[in-house]
Scaffold this active site. Structure first.
Site: not given
Length: 291
Positions: A194, A199, A214, A217
């Protein structure tokens, strides 16, 4: 209309070939915190129970690896389905379920079949359900259901879809544990496939409305399943039958997750919060079903 629900749900299944080996599994496990100290394992690098995630000769595959096997192709394949043309900046990962049909092999080649079983109209947003079914020469391996929340794409007159929420028991959790997220956790986890700059890149994160990058998830998803397996299931990854969650809030690298667990026959109910931000919700409606 960017989303044509009828076209998306009636489209022919799409197939993708997946391949992975022990290095992919080890990298994923390291990305979700394997080998890091926890309250239960102060010396994890040589802990025999921890080596099942990090040492190739003793490797067991955590079922959440299914979300990144082959480079995490399920999400990319689903968003390129006929009838779906959305702005990736408006896309949020709403929920995830992995159902395991048998133990995941340490290395393998498999075929992924992707469909869009449903598109729900939430008014100001749409929810796209992506399903990927993966099988090898010996039969089915796993099924992933991914819920994608797309802001600004609702109002097309479709069904609203399910909205039930999981009620946690009205009692103290049977177990509460903490997992520290390293400051570099997202940089390591993204190597499993990803590459979203949200991120890693502070400037991109600001454009998305965050003051800093961040955590993925699905990284939190993996950290949580590992905690449940290690503390409740005796480290036996093969006992997991399915694992579902709803992404309820963000995690910033460097924070600490508080993972509360309630044990019931055949399943563990889980709540995950950010301990550093007044228990802000992170994962909700979370269930690990097991043997």
């Amino acid at each position: 209309m960017p989303i044509d629900a009828a076209k998306a749900t009636s489209a022919e299944p799409r197939t993708t070939e997946l391949a992975w080996d022990h290095k992919d599994v080890q990298l994923y496990h390291l990305g979700i915190g394997a080998g890091a100290a926890t309250p239960e394992k102060p010396h994890p690098a040589t802990d025999p129970d921890e080596l099942r995630y990090t040492l190739e000769s003793a490797l067991h595959v955590l079922p959440s690896f299914a979300t990144v096997a082959g480079g995490g192709m399920a999400l990319a394949g689903g968003l390129s389905a006929p009838g779906i043309d959305v702005d990736l900046a408006a896309v949020l990962h709403g929920g995830q379920t992995v159902t395991v049909h048998r133990a995941l092999p340490v290395s393998g080649r498999a075929t992924q079949t992707s469909t869009v079983p449903a598109v729900y109209d939430k008014g100001k947003a749409a929810v796209i359900v992506l399903r990927s079914e993966v099988a090898d020469d010996e039969g089915p391996l796993w099924t992933c259901d991914t819920q994608i929340f797309v802001r600004g794409e609702g109002g097309f007159g479709g069904e609203r879809g399910p909205s039930a929420r999981l009620e946690l028991p009205d009692r103290a959790p049977d177990l509460s544990t903490e997992r520290a997220i390293r400051p570099d956790q997202a940089l390591l986890y993204r190597l499993s496939g990803d590459w979203n700059p949200l991120h890693a890149d502070p400037e991109f994160a600001k454009l998305a409305g965050f003051d800093r990058p961040i955590l993925h998830g699905l990284c939190t998803y993996g950290v949580t399943l590992k905690a449940v397996v290690d503390t409740v299931l005796g480290g036996d990854v093969a006992r997991v039958r399915s694992y579902t969650t709803r992404f309820a809030g963000v995690v910033f690298p460097g924070e600490t997750l508080r993972i509360r667990q309630w044990q019931e026959p055949g399943r563990v109910l889980v709540s995950v919060t950010a301990a550093d931000r007044d228990e802000a919700p992170v994962l909700a409606d979370t269930v690990v079903e097991h043997s």
